[in-house]
Design a protein around this motif. Sequence first.
Motif, PDB file in Angstrom:
ATOM      1  N   THR A 298      -2.502   3.819   9.002  1.00 34.67           N
ATOM      2  CA  THR A 298      -2.138   4.798   7.745  1.00 34.67           C
ATOM      3  C   THR A 298      -0.933   4.536   7.504  1.00 34.67           C
ATOM      4  O   THR A 298      -0.105   4.473   8.420  1.00 34.67           O
ATOM      5  CB  THR A 298      -2.642   6.048   7.839  1.00 34.67           C
ATOM      6  N   CYS A 299      -0.422   4.140   6.041  1.00 32.95           N
ATOM      7  CA  CYS A 299       0.851   4.107   5.804  1.00 32.95           C
ATOM      8  C   CYS A 299       1.676   5.323   5.760  1.00 32.95           C
ATOM      9  O   CYS A 299       1.338   6.335   5.229  1.00 32.95           O
ATOM     10  CB  CYS A 299       1.156   3.602   4.273  1.00 32.95           C
ATOM     11  N   GLY A 300       2.622   5.504   6.891  1.00 28.64           N
ATOM     12  CA  GLY A 300       3.376   6.588   7.002  1.00 28.64           C
ATOM     13  C   GLY A 300       4.704   6.411   7.385  1.00 28.64           C
ATOM     14  O   GLY A 300       5.246   5.245   7.536  1.00 28.64           O
ATOM     15  N   VAL A 301       5.440   7.468   7.780  1.00 28.23           N
ATOM     16  CA  VAL A 301       6.819   7.245   8.271  1.00 28.23           C
ATOM     17  C   VAL A 301       6.997   7.216   9.688  1.00 28.23           C
ATOM     18  O   VAL A 301       6.371   7.688  10.243  1.00 28.23           O
ATOM     19  CB  VAL A 301       7.791   8.706   7.662  1.00 28.23           C
TER      20      VAL A 301
ATOM     21  N   VAL B  30       4.541   0.000   1.113  1.00 32.25           N
ATOM     22  CA  VAL B  30       5.557   0.221   0.383  1.00 32.25           C
ATOM     23  C   VAL B  30       6.914   0.240   1.240  1.00 32.25           C
ATOM     24  O   VAL B  30       6.811   1.065   2.223  1.00 32.25           O
ATOM     25  CB  VAL B  30       5.562   1.169  -0.816  1.00 32.25           C
ATOM     26  N   PRO B  31       7.991  -0.079   0.720  1.00 32.62           N
ATOM     27  CA  PRO B  31       9.440   0.063   1.412  1.00 32.62           C
ATOM     28  C   PRO B  31       9.508   1.764   1.687  1.00 32.62           C
ATOM     29  O   PRO B  31       8.996   2.552   1.115  1.00 32.62           O
ATOM     30  CB  PRO B  31      10.408  -0.049   0.477  1.00 32.62           C
ATOM     31  N   GLY B  32      10.083   1.971   2.943  1.00 28.09           N
ATOM     32  CA  GLY B  32      10.164   3.405   3.423  1.00 28.09           C
ATOM     33  C   GLY B  32       9.031   3.751   4.379  1.00 28.09           C
ATOM     34  O   GLY B  32       8.833   4.863   4.888  1.00 28.09           O
ATOM     35  N   TYR B  33       7.867   2.920   4.150  1.00 27.79           N
ATOM     36  CA  TYR B  33       6.636   3.480   5.116  1.00 27.79           C
ATOM     37  C   TYR B  33       6.229   2.199   6.007  1.00 27.79           C
ATOM     38  O   TYR B  33       6.552   0.776   5.720  1.00 27.79           O
ATOM     39  CB  TYR B  33       5.546   3.829   4.055  1.00 27.79           C
TER      40      TYR B  33
ATOM     41  N   ILE C 153       0.834  -1.136   0.056  1.00 27.00           N
ATOM     42  CA  ILE C 153      -0.294  -0.079   0.032  1.00 27.00           C
ATOM     43  C   ILE C 153       0.739   1.366   0.044  1.00 27.00           C
ATOM     44  O   ILE C 153       1.902   1.257   0.543  1.00 27.00           O
ATOM     45  CB  ILE C 153      -0.891  -0.017   1.261  1.00 27.00           C
ATOM     46  N   ALA C 154       0.412   2.049  -0.750  1.00 28.70           N
ATOM     47  CA  ALA C 154       1.235   3.516  -0.959  1.00 28.70           C
ATOM     48  C   ALA C 154       1.120   4.315   0.297  1.00 28.70           C
ATOM     49  O   ALA C 154       0.114   4.204   1.136  1.00 28.70           O
ATOM     50  CB  ALA C 154       0.720   4.175  -2.203  1.00 28.70           C
ATOM     51  N   ALA C 155       2.019   5.262   0.441  1.00 23.40           N
ATOM     52  CA  ALA C 155       1.974   6.374   1.733  1.00 23.40           C
ATOM     53  C   ALA C 155       0.585   7.163   1.614  1.00 23.40           C
ATOM     54  O   ALA C 155      -0.030   7.681   0.644  1.00 23.40           O
ATOM     55  CB  ALA C 155       3.014   7.418   1.493  1.00 23.40           C
TER      56      ALA C 155
END
Length: 279
Positions: A183-186, A168-171, A155-157
């Motif tokens: 929610t996808c976040g940092v 997705v990578p980074g989140y 899933i996207a940010a």
Amino acid sequence: SLTDAYCDWAAACGLVPDKATYLATTVLDEGQVMEDLKVGRVTYTGSAATACLEAVRSGSCSVTDYPASGQPAPCDEVIKGTLAAGAACVAGDECVSGNCNTASCALGAVCCVGACDAPLIAGVGGDCGSYPTTSCVAGTFCQQGSAGSTCVSKIAAGQRCVNLGDCVPGYACGDDPITGIGTCGVLPAEGEACALSGICDAVDDYCDFTTGNCTHKVPPGGACPSGTECIDYASCDSTGTCIARGAVGAACGSSMDCLSSLACPTNQCALPPAAVVCS
């Protein structure tokens, strides 16, 4: 080399105190792979090895990035099996499916021959909720639904999610402080508030609930009142102090007292015996 890249990453991210220690305490047994290459049970792809190396070199200490979050996708393509379903095998790498079924072998049997079986890893749209396939290819995750479990793209940010590794990578998936919805976040960095999720972005940080902020993990000699504060190459003893895990020859009560791949067979940390190579 790939070993050097992993060494550099492990030392930089606090998994080991330094590169020399990683090399002295980590077993990279490639004997079976070399034998399989020699007789054609597996193939080697140099371009994939180069891409794998670059992925590891470029990986950060974030729990959502490679190599902390798992093996980079190019690394899965370096060694590929050539044996079709039903063929005799002794290791999963030898099979096109990646799965050598040795269920009929006695527990602990060495070089017992099994048979190449159905894949353990499903692709996009594949069923990931039925034995033996219970995991998904890189870049996807297993989404549970009323009709079953299916591998879907990460899933996207900013999008809604359920589990930490859905993004997705980074989140990563965390509760939005306003809506309370995943929610996808940092993830929070060192010094930032983490009390909401209890998770920090860096593998060498932990969430200090006394301050509510992400804090660098505690080195040997430091205090670990909750038992979870120590850097990865240390453990928390009964006095609440971080103690360095042992190198080869150090006293131990279990393998948890030893660094990296070391075992504790006779109350001393030791390299495990070399794996038997099956012809």
